[in-house]
Design a protein around this motif. Structure first.
Motif, PDB file in Angstrom:
ATOM      1  N   LEU A  36       0.833  -1.204   0.000  1.00 44.82           N
ATOM      2  CA  LEU A  36       0.000   0.000   0.000  1.00 44.82           C
ATOM      3  C   LEU A  36       0.867   1.253   0.000  1.00 44.82           C
ATOM      4  CD1 LEU A  36      -2.767  -1.153   2.477  1.00 44.82           C
ATOM      5  CD2 LEU A  36      -3.133  -0.512   0.087  1.00 44.82           C
ATOM      6  N   ALA A  37       1.952   1.228   0.777  1.00 46.19           N
ATOM      7  CA  ALA A  37       2.861   2.371   0.795  1.00 46.19           C
ATOM      8  C   ALA A  37       3.490   2.588  -0.577  1.00 46.19           C
ATOM      9  CB  ALA A  37       3.942   2.159   1.850  1.00 46.19           C
ATOM     10  N   ALA A  38       3.889   1.492  -1.238  1.00 51.97           N
ATOM     11  CA  ALA A  38       4.471   1.617  -2.576  1.00 51.97           C
ATOM     12  C   ALA A  38       3.473   2.200  -3.558  1.00 51.97           C
ATOM     13  CB  ALA A  38       4.951   0.247  -3.058  1.00 51.97           C
ATOM     14  N   ALA A  39       2.229   1.755  -3.465  1.00 56.35           N
ATOM     15  CA  ALA A  39       1.196   2.268  -4.363  1.00 56.35           C
ATOM     16  C   ALA A  39       0.973   3.759  -4.134  1.00 56.35           C
ATOM     17  CB  ALA A  39      -0.105   1.494  -4.149  1.00 56.35           C
ATOM     18  N   ALA A  40       0.924   4.172  -2.865  1.00 51.78           N
ATOM     19  CA  ALA A  40       0.747   5.589  -2.559  1.00 51.78           C
ATOM     20  C   ALA A  40       1.916   6.410  -3.079  1.00 51.78           C
ATOM     21  CB  ALA A  40       0.592   5.779  -1.047  1.00 51.78           C
ATOM     22  N   VAL A 201      -9.228   3.718   3.972  1.00 50.33           N
ATOM     23  CA  VAL A 201     -10.567   3.599   3.388  1.00 50.33           C
ATOM     24  C   VAL A 201     -10.997   4.937   2.797  1.00 50.33           C
ATOM     25  CG1 VAL A 201     -13.002   3.199   3.906  1.00 50.33           C
ATOM     26  CG2 VAL A 201     -11.268   1.722   4.915  1.00 50.33           C
ATOM     27  N   ALA A 202     -10.812   6.017   3.564  1.00 49.06           N
ATOM     28  CA  ALA A 202     -11.241   7.338   3.112  1.00 49.06           C
ATOM     29  C   ALA A 202     -10.485   7.775   1.867  1.00 49.06           C
ATOM     30  CB  ALA A 202     -11.051   8.352   4.240  1.00 49.06           C
ATOM     31  N   VAL A 203      -9.174   7.613   1.883  1.00 48.32           N
ATOM     32  CA  VAL A 203      -8.362   8.059   0.746  1.00 48.32           C
ATOM     33  C   VAL A 203      -8.656   7.221  -0.495  1.00 48.32           C
ATOM     34  CG1 VAL A 203      -5.991   8.236  -0.114  1.00 48.32           C
ATOM     35  CG2 VAL A 203      -6.567   9.078   2.168  1.00 48.32           C
ATOM     36  N   ALA A 204      -8.821   5.916  -0.324  1.00 47.48           N
ATOM     37  CA  ALA A 204      -9.100   5.049  -1.469  1.00 47.48           C
ATOM     38  C   ALA A 204     -10.408   5.416  -2.151  1.00 47.48           C
ATOM     39  CB  ALA A 204      -9.120   3.594  -1.031  1.00 47.48           C
ATOM     40  N   ALA A 205     -11.323   6.027  -1.405  1.00 51.37           N
ATOM     41  CA  ALA A 205     -12.611   6.406  -1.977  1.00 51.37           C
ATOM     42  C   ALA A 205     -12.571   7.752  -2.698  1.00 51.37           C
ATOM     43  CB  ALA A 205     -13.668   6.459  -0.871  1.00 51.37           C
ATOM     44  N   GLU A 206     -11.452   8.474  -2.591  1.00 48.91           N
ATOM     45  CA  GLU A 206     -11.413   9.852  -3.089  1.00 48.91           C
ATOM     46  C   GLU A 206     -10.976   9.979  -4.546  1.00 48.91           C
ATOM     47  OE1 GLU A 206      -9.406  12.786  -0.817  1.00 48.91           O
ATOM     48  OE2 GLU A 206     -10.221  12.107   1.096  1.00 48.91           O
ATOM     49  N   TYR A 207     -10.292   8.979  -5.090  1.00 49.64           N
ATOM     50  CA  TYR A 207      -9.739   9.161  -6.439  1.00 49.64           C
ATOM     51  C   TYR A 207      -9.492   7.795  -7.058  1.00 49.64           C
ATOM     52  CZ  TYR A 207      -4.979   7.752  -5.116  1.00 49.64           C
ATOM     53  OH  TYR A 207      -3.883   7.041  -4.719  1.00 49.64           O
ATOM     54  N   HIS A 208      -9.118   7.789  -8.316  1.00 61.47           N
ATOM     55  CA  HIS A 208      -8.783   6.565  -9.027  1.00 61.47           C
ATOM     56  C   HIS A 208      -7.273   6.524  -9.249  1.00 61.47           C
ATOM     57  CE1 HIS A 208     -13.008   5.691  -9.778  1.00 61.47           C
ATOM     58  NE2 HIS A 208     -13.165   6.929 -10.197  1.00 61.47           N
ATOM     59  N   GLY A 209      -6.642   5.462  -8.823  1.00 61.54           N
ATOM     60  CA  GLY A 209      -5.204   5.368  -8.981  1.00 61.54           C
ATOM     61  C   GLY A 209      -4.677   4.040  -8.488  1.00 61.54           C
ATOM     62  N   ARG A 210      -3.375   3.966  -8.374  1.00 64.70           N
ATOM     63  CA  ARG A 210      -2.713   2.730  -7.954  1.00 64.70           C
ATOM     64  C   ARG A 210      -3.101   2.353  -6.517  1.00 64.70           C
ATOM     65  NH1 ARG A 210       2.180   0.536  -9.992  1.00 64.70           N
ATOM     66  NH2 ARG A 210       2.645  -1.393  -8.891  1.00 64.70           N
ATOM     67  N   PHE A 211      -3.140   3.337  -5.636  1.00 72.72           N
ATOM     68  CA  PHE A 211      -3.462   3.046  -4.240  1.00 72.72           C
ATOM     69  C   PHE A 211      -4.877   2.490  -4.072  1.00 72.72           C
ATOM     70  CE2 PHE A 211      -5.153   4.226  -0.089  1.00 72.72           C
ATOM     71  CZ  PHE A 211      -4.213   3.660   0.766  1.00 72.72           C
ATOM     72  N   PRO A 212      -5.929   3.119  -4.636  1.00 70.23           N
ATOM     73  CA  PRO A 212      -7.263   2.521  -4.512  1.00 70.23           C
ATOM     74  C   PRO A 212      -7.340   1.119  -5.103  1.00 70.23           C
ATOM     75  CG  PRO A 212      -7.438   4.794  -5.230  1.00 70.23           C
ATOM     76  CD  PRO A 212      -5.989   4.434  -5.297  1.00 70.23           C
ATOM     77  N   HIS A 213      -6.654   0.899  -6.219  1.00 70.46           N
ATOM     78  CA  HIS A 213      -6.671  -0.425  -6.837  1.00 70.46           C
ATOM     79  C   HIS A 213      -6.023  -1.459  -5.905  1.00 70.46           C
ATOM     80  CE1 HIS A 213      -6.444  -3.503  -9.976  1.00 70.46           C
ATOM     81  NE2 HIS A 213      -5.193  -3.703  -9.595  1.00 70.46           N
ATOM     82  N   THR A 214      -4.893  -1.100  -5.319  1.00 72.67           N
ATOM     83  CA  THR A 214      -4.205  -2.018  -4.406  1.00 72.67           C
ATOM     84  C   THR A 214      -5.042  -2.259  -3.165  1.00 72.67           C
ATOM     85  OG1 THR A 214      -2.061  -1.223  -5.215  1.00 72.67           O
ATOM     86  CG2 THR A 214      -2.072  -2.391  -3.107  1.00 72.67           C
ATOM     87  N   PHE A 215      -5.641  -1.205  -2.644  1.00 73.02           N
ATOM     88  CA  PHE A 215      -6.472  -1.359  -1.456  1.00 73.02           C
ATOM     89  C   PHE A 215      -7.663  -2.267  -1.744  1.00 73.02           C
ATOM     90  CE2 PHE A 215      -9.843  -0.199   1.480  1.00 73.02           C
ATOM     91  CZ  PHE A 215      -9.173  -0.245   2.697  1.00 73.02           C
ATOM     92  N   ALA A 216      -8.299  -2.085  -2.904  1.00 78.50           N
ATOM     93  CA  ALA A 216      -9.448  -2.916  -3.263  1.00 78.50           C
ATOM     94  C   ALA A 216      -9.048  -4.375  -3.405  1.00 78.50           C
ATOM     95  CB  ALA A 216     -10.074  -2.412  -4.556  1.00 78.50           C
TER      96      ALA A 216
END
Length: 239
Positions: A36-40, A201-216
Motif C-alpha cells: 500500500l505504501a508503494a502504491a501511494a 478507506v477514506a483516501v481510497a474512496a477519493e480518487y482513481h489510482g494505484r493506491f485505490p486499486h491495491t487497497f481494493a
C-alpha cells in the motif's frame, strides 16, 4: 498545464515490510502494508510529474532494493533528484530536506508519500499560490497534522525542528510557529493522510489510482470478515 518554476519535494521512505506504514498492521500483513505504501508513493510521484512543477526532488530513506515494487519505483525515481534524509528527528529531516531542495534556486512545495489523492491540479494550485503571492502555504490534514508546506526560501523550515510532530495539534503549532517567524500563511485544502486503516478507506474512496486499486485487491483478503465497519465508511472530504 502551466509550467511552474517551483520545486516539488517529496519526503519518502522505502516501502519495506515492517518499515513503512506499520500502523496498518494489523489487519494488513507487514508486506501488504508496504505494498500500500508503494502504491501511494507511485501515485504521488506520478502526480508530481504531471503537476507542471519544473523541479522534482525526493528526500529518501531506506534501501530501495528491499522495497515492494523496487524496479517500478527505481524507474519513477530516475526522473527525480534524490537526496538523503538527514537528522535525528522527523522535524530535523524535514528542515534539512527543505534546505537541500532549495539549492535548485526555486520555491519549494513539500509533500509526503501518504496523500496520494493530492493530484496534479492540487499540487499545481499550491505551487501557483506560492509563486504568485509569495505566501507560505500549509495544507492541513484531517488528523490535526499537515500534508503540504510551501516556502519561498528555506529559513522558516527551522521551526519544524521545534514543533512536536505526529500529534493532533501539529498543524496548528506549525502554523503558529511560521507566523511567529514572520511568514504570511495561506491555507491549502484539507486532506486525509494514510496513517490508519480508516484513513486508507477514506483516501481510497477519493480518487482513481494505484493506491485505490491495491487497497481494493487487499481489502477483501484481510477486512471482509473483520467485523469492522470499513466497507461502509464514508469518503473523507476533499478540502
Amino acid at each position: 498545464m502551466r509550467s511552474l518554476d517551483a520545486t516539488a519535494l517529496v519526503v519518502a521512505k522505502a516501502p519495506i515490510a515492517g518499515f513503512a506504514k506499520t500502523r496498518l498492521t494489523p489487519p494488513f500483513s507487514p508486506r501488504e502494508a508496504a505494498q500500500l505504501a508503494a502504491a501511494a508513493l507511485l501515485d504521488t510521484l506520478a502526480a508530481v510529474r504531471h503537476s507542471g512543477l519544473r523541479h522534482r526532488v525526493v528526500a529518501w530513506t531506506g534501501d530501495l532494493d528491499l522495497a515492494e515494487h523496487a524496479a517500478e519505483l527505481a524507474a519513477a525515481l530516475a526522473e527525480f533528484t534524490l537526496v538523503p534524509q538527514r537528522g535525528d528527528t522527523f522535524g530535523q529531516r524535514l528542515a534539512h530536506a527543505h534546505h537541500d531542495a532549495a539549492e535548485l534556486g526555486a520555491p519549494v512545495l513539500q509533500i509526503g508519500m501518504d496523500t496520494p489523492q493530492a493530484g496534479p491540479a492540487v499540487l499545481a494550485a499550491g505551487a501557483a499560490r506560492l509563486l504568485d503571492s509569495g505566501d507560505t502555504v500549509l495544507g492541513p490534514a484531517t488528523d490535526g497534522g499537515w500534508w503540504a508546506l510551501g516556502l519561498t526560501e528555506p529559513a522558516p523550515a527551522r521551526v519544524l525542528t521545534e514543533v512536536p510532530m505526529s500529534t493532533g495539534s501539529t498543524g496548528a503549532q506549525t502554523r503558529a510557529a511560521l507566523r511567529e517567524f514572520g511568514c504570511r500563511v495561506h491555507r491549502l485544502p484539507t486532506l486525509s493522510d494514510v496513517d490508519t486503516v480508516e484513513d486508507a478507506v477514506a483516501v481510497a474512496a477519493e480518487y482513481h489510482g494505484r493506491f485505490p486499486h491495491t487497497f481494493a485487491r487487499l481489502h477483501p483478503k484481510r477486512l471482509a470478515d473483520s467485523g469492522s465497519a470499513l466497507s461502509a465508511a464514508e469518503p473523507a472530504p476533499h478540502g
